[in-house]
Design a protein around this motif. Structure first.
Motif, PDB file in Angstrom:
ATOM      1  N   PHE A  73       0.875  -1.171   0.000  1.00 18.72           N
ATOM      2  CA  PHE A  73       0.000   0.000   0.000  1.00 18.72           C
ATOM      3  C   PHE A  73       0.917   1.226   0.000  1.00 18.72           C
ATOM      4  N   ASP A  74       1.682   1.331  -1.072  1.00 14.75           N
ATOM      5  CA  ASP A  74       2.815   2.251  -1.117  1.00 14.75           C
ATOM      6  C   ASP A  74       2.404   3.723  -1.191  1.00 14.75           C
ATOM      7  N   HIS A  75       1.152   3.988  -1.509  1.00 19.03           N
ATOM      8  CA  HIS A  75       0.719   5.364  -1.723  1.00 19.03           C
ATOM      9  C   HIS A  75      -0.159   5.875  -0.588  1.00 19.03           C
ATOM     10  N   GLY A  76      -0.096   5.141   0.523  1.00 18.95           N
ATOM     11  CA  GLY A  76      -0.730   5.606   1.738  1.00 18.95           C
ATOM     12  C   GLY A  76      -2.233   5.395   1.754  1.00 18.95           C
ATOM     13  N   VAL A  77      -2.861   6.059   2.703  1.00 20.02           N
ATOM     14  CA  VAL A  77      -4.309   6.037   2.851  1.00 20.02           C
ATOM     15  C   VAL A  77      -4.784   7.483   2.934  1.00 20.02           C
ATOM     16  N   ALA A  78      -6.064   7.688   2.686  1.00 19.80           N
ATOM     17  CA  ALA A  78      -6.592   9.048   2.710  1.00 19.80           C
ATOM     18  C   ALA A  78      -8.093   8.995   2.939  1.00 19.80           C
ATOM     19  N   SER A 104      -6.377  -8.197 -11.321  1.00 18.93           N
ATOM     20  CA  SER A 104      -7.260  -7.585 -10.327  1.00 18.93           C
ATOM     21  C   SER A 104      -6.889  -8.130  -8.956  1.00 18.93           C
ATOM     22  N   ASP A 105      -7.366  -7.431  -7.923  1.00 17.35           N
ATOM     23  CA  ASP A 105      -7.094  -7.871  -6.561  1.00 17.35           C
ATOM     24  C   ASP A 105      -8.282  -7.540  -5.669  1.00 17.35           C
ATOM     25  N   LEU A 106      -8.515  -8.416  -4.688  1.00 14.51           N
ATOM     26  CA  LEU A 106      -9.540  -8.180  -3.686  1.00 14.51           C
ATOM     27  C   LEU A 106      -8.915  -7.476  -2.490  1.00 14.51           C
ATOM     28  N   ILE A 107      -9.497  -6.357  -2.113  1.00 22.32           N
ATOM     29  CA  ILE A 107      -8.995  -5.556  -1.002  1.00 22.32           C
ATOM     30  C   ILE A 107     -10.071  -5.477   0.080  1.00 22.32           C
ATOM     31  N   LYS A 108      -9.709  -5.864   1.269  1.00 20.89           N
ATOM     32  CA  LYS A 108     -10.602  -5.707   2.417  1.00 20.89           C
ATOM     33  C   LYS A 108     -10.384  -4.341   3.054  1.00 20.89           C
ATOM     34  N   PHE A 151      -6.753  -0.939   5.243  1.00 19.26           N
ATOM     35  CA  PHE A 151      -7.015  -1.811   4.104  1.00 19.26           C
ATOM     36  C   PHE A 151      -6.089  -3.018   4.212  1.00 19.26           C
ATOM     37  N   LEU A 152      -6.576  -4.175   3.700  1.00 23.65           N
ATOM     38  CA  LEU A 152      -5.816  -5.411   3.831  1.00 23.65           C
ATOM     39  C   LEU A 152      -5.936  -6.257   2.565  1.00 23.65           C
ATOM     40  N   HIS A 153      -4.885  -6.999   2.284  1.00 19.64           N
ATOM     41  CA  HIS A 153      -4.901  -8.016   1.227  1.00 19.64           C
ATOM     42  C   HIS A 153      -4.613  -9.352   1.901  1.00 19.64           C
ATOM     43  N   SER A 154      -5.637 -10.189   2.044  1.00 22.65           N
ATOM     44  CA  SER A 154      -5.485 -11.431   2.813  1.00 22.65           C
ATOM     45  C   SER A 154      -4.527 -12.398   2.153  1.00 22.65           C
ATOM     46  N   MET A 186      -1.108 -11.227   2.687  1.00 24.01           N
ATOM     47  CA  MET A 186      -0.887 -10.902   4.103  1.00 24.01           C
ATOM     48  C   MET A 186      -0.246  -9.522   4.261  1.00 24.01           C
ATOM     49  N   ASN A 187      -0.800  -8.570   3.489  1.00 25.34           N
ATOM     50  CA  ASN A 187      -0.339  -7.192   3.547  1.00 25.34           C
ATOM     51  C   ASN A 187      -1.432  -6.304   4.104  1.00 25.34           C
ATOM     52  N   MET A 188      -1.036  -5.226   4.752  1.00 25.01           N
ATOM     53  CA  MET A 188      -1.995  -4.261   5.256  1.00 25.01           C
ATOM     54  C   MET A 188      -1.432  -2.856   5.110  1.00 25.01           C
ATOM     55  N   SER A 189      -2.338  -1.888   5.119  1.00 22.87           N
ATOM     56  CA  SER A 189      -1.938  -0.486   5.032  1.00 22.87           C
ATOM     57  C   SER A 189      -1.638   0.061   6.417  1.00 22.87           C
ATOM     58  N   GLU A 190      -1.109   1.263   6.458  1.00 17.61           N
ATOM     59  CA  GLU A 190      -1.065   2.003   7.711  1.00 17.61           C
ATOM     60  C   GLU A 190      -2.494   2.348   8.117  1.00 17.61           C
ATOM     61  N   THR A 191      -2.667   2.700   9.365  1.00 20.80           N
ATOM     62  CA  THR A 191      -3.989   3.054   9.865  1.00 20.80           C
ATOM     63  C   THR A 191      -4.231   4.541   9.678  1.00 20.80           C
ATOM     64  N   GLY A 192      -5.352   4.869   9.037  1.00 18.87           N
ATOM     65  CA  GLY A 192      -5.729   6.259   8.862  1.00 18.87           C
ATOM     66  C   GLY A 192      -6.696   6.715   9.939  1.00 18.87           C
TER      67      GLY A 192
END
Length: 593
Positions: free
Chosen positions: A61-66, A87-91, A136-139, A142-148
């Motif tokens: 999630f290299d471009h952060g959250v907003a 494509s990818d499924l994002i939780k 946001f998460l990719h199961s 096993m990746n997740m974003s920072e918390t916004g």
């Protein structure tokens, strides 16, 4: 897309509203794709149960959250996943706590290359006046974003604090202003445009520090295609200071010209030249990328102007003075002629005045103009606010001074300040200080001012280029307004008056995040006259009575605090954009009642 959805992986809605069907059919036929927001409503069931995140990494999630467009009941949350899969499924999860033990809403959506793997969830039916945490998460990976962190606004807030900014050229310096806004106590960041710039390396805004600071642009060339614009947004959104501001504060954004091209209007732009292809195709690509990276709440993704009603306190109207309705700007160069027997060009002042005062000229377009008048006049909120791009106050100067400035302003408009002919530069250096001194004396003794003096606007790209429509608004509004403005790269506090001199409101204009202001031009033009540099701000106020404050040399933002009793405005500046070490100072405070 304004239906409640759970998962857009392969979902089609058989009950799709006819309005949306017609809109989407038009967009497809026009070759336009504007990424719709995914919608989450209160009636959505949870699409997955408890989620164990042990072993997950903050990655891809290299471009952060907003988050964007907060109201009392909804918010947009955003991210982008870095992947090369089709494509990818994002939780996604929205919670009351940073540990995500008390989840308010969660879901799963599919993103793909058609939207540059961005995700924008419009989370509706939320409780008012609350703070939320989201991720946001990719199961599978096993990746997740920072918390916004984000908020909804109270149903009827007693106070609201806005940090107002514009004009962030990546190559012109570090984004310390974004860091300062993130650290402030503002509730919302209002971005008035020029979020990105379309120029390439070595063009406008680059300086001696660009390479040293690692601020060279990607792509290196001027933006023309969808992939060009997407690449520039990706670069911006890897900036840690911008990421911090987005992670901690919700934004409300409006576009200006550089999200497409310099001095844009409905059918073209100054910086769209022969050989660069169709302007409409370029504009469509630019707006698609904007929509992917800066989503906004609208039933029509081609119309960015919109309204935020914050109880009895504030009626906030975000206006588009650039894309949807603006007619082409006038240019002084189109009214120059060479008199018989002369070798020197002159301004055909009568012809210019006729065109300039044409009542049909529009910066908003009739539909948007009628919309904002109805919004202001119907509102019972304490404060009526117009947030928009360009300076609205009347800034006119004597004809003699304007004629000297025309070649200089022409070069500035093109971003080619160093191309001013030597004779014109010499004339400006010799005559402008003398004329400014005369203007100062007239200001101190108005009785000496000649009624015969013709006053001309120096910035035809601002509201001064469309004076009849400005007066139409002022006369149509049934109450005074507070106008938030950007674009000029300088900080202003201005009185808003109609053509008869009746006050219609106040203007609070932000400086830039990094883009150079008057100081960069003055240093070049008046390098042999340092005394003028030191007194320029005073001279402007002497020349233009409606200007109450000008900071022509610092980068920063305006923090505006609304209460029922007053509007408190603080112009806050950073002392450096070429070093990570910076401090802030408040340059001016104004209290409106």
């Amino acid at each position: 897309m304004k239906e409640c959805i759970l998962n857009l992986k392969n979902m089609k809605n058989p009950n799709q509203p006819r309005r949306k069907f017609l809109r989407d059919s038009f967009l497809l036929a026009s070759g336009i794709f504007l990424a719709p927001n995914f919608i989450s409503c209160k009636k959505d069931p949870l699409v997955y149960g408890a989620l164990e995140t042990d072993g997950f990494h903050i990655a891809q999630f290299d471009h952060g959250v907003a988050s964007f467009d907060p109201t009392s009941s909804q918010i947009i949350i955003w991210t982008r996943y870095s992947t090369t899969r089709p494509s990818d499924l994002i939780k996604w999860q929205l919670a009351f706590d940073a540990q995500f033990n008390n989840i308010v809403r969660q879901g799963e959506v599919s993103t793909d290359a058609s939207r540059d793997y961005t995700v924008a969830i419009e989370v509706q039916d939320l409780p008012a006046g609350k703070k939320f945490y989201y991720r946001f998460l990719h199961s599978g990976d096993m990746n997740m974003s920072e918390t916004g962190e984000t908020i909804t606004i109270a149903t009827d807030p007693s106070q609201l604090k806005l940090a107002v900014c514009s004009c962030a050229h990546y190559a012109a310096g570090l984004f310390n202003v974004y860091s300062a806004m993130a650290a402030s106590d503002a509730d919302i960041i209002i971005h008035l445009g020029d979020y990105i710039y379309e120029y390439g390396n070595g063009e406008y805004g680059t300086n001696d520090q660009t390479i040293t600071l690692g601020r060279t642009l990607a792509p290196a060339h001027e933006l023309l295609t969808l992939e060009d614009y997407r690449t520039r947004y990706r670069q911006y959104r890897t900036d840690k200071k911008l990421q911090l501001a987005h992670r901690l504060k919700p934004f409300i954004c409006i576009w200006d010209d550089h999200e497409v091209a310099n001095d844009a209007y409905t059918d073209g732009a100054q910086n769209h030249n022969p050989g660069e292809g169709s302007y409409q195709v370029r504009k469509q690509a630019a707006l698609q990328a904007y929509n992917e990276y800066l989503p906004f709440m609208s039933n029509d993704s081609l119309k960015i102007y919109r309204n935020f009603s914050y109880g009895s306190l504030l009626n906030l109207n975000m206006l588009d003075t650039r894309i949807i309705g603006r007619q082409k700007q006038l240019k002084y160069g189109d009214f120059m002629y060479t008199p018989a027997g002369s070798t020197t060009e002159e301004l055909n002042t009568p012809a210019f005045l006729t065109a300039w005062q044409d009542a049909s000229r529009t910066i908003l377009g009739a539909t948007q103009r009628d919309w904002v008048v109805s919004r202001v006049n119907a509102s019972t909120a304490r404060w009526q606010v117009l947030a928009q791009q360009v300076i609205m106050a009347k800034m006119v100067i004597p004809e003699g001074m304007m004629k000297i400035l025309i070649p200089i302003l022409t070069a500035v408009d093109k971003g080619e300040i160093k191309s001013i002919p030597a004779k014109d530069l010499a004339a400006a250096r010799e005559k402008l200080p003398k004329m400014a001194a005369v203007a100062a004396r007239r200001q101190s003794n108005p009785a000496t001012e000649s009624a015969a003096d013709v006053l001309l606007p120096y910035n035809l790209d601002a509201w001064d280029g469309y004076p009849a429509e400005r007066d139409y608004l002022f006369n149509a509004f049934n109450k005074k307004v507070v106008v938030l403005s950007g674009d000029s790269h300088n900080a202003w506090y201005n009185l808003l008056k109609d053509k008869n001199g009746t006050e219609k409101g106040k203007e609070l204009a932000a400086s830039s995040v990094t883009s150079p202001g008057f100081e960069s031009y003055l240093k070049f033009i008046f390098e042999s006259c340092p005394a003028l540099l030191g007194t320029f701000e005073t001279l402007v106020k002497d020349l233009i009575p409606d200007v109450s404050y000008l900071n022509a040399s610092q980068r920063g933002f305006v923090k505006v605090t609304f209460t029922q009793a007053s509007v408190n405005s603080e112009w806050i500046f950073v002392n450096a954009v070429f070093s990570d070490a910076y401090s802030t100072v408040t340059g001016k405070t104004v209290n409106l009642t």
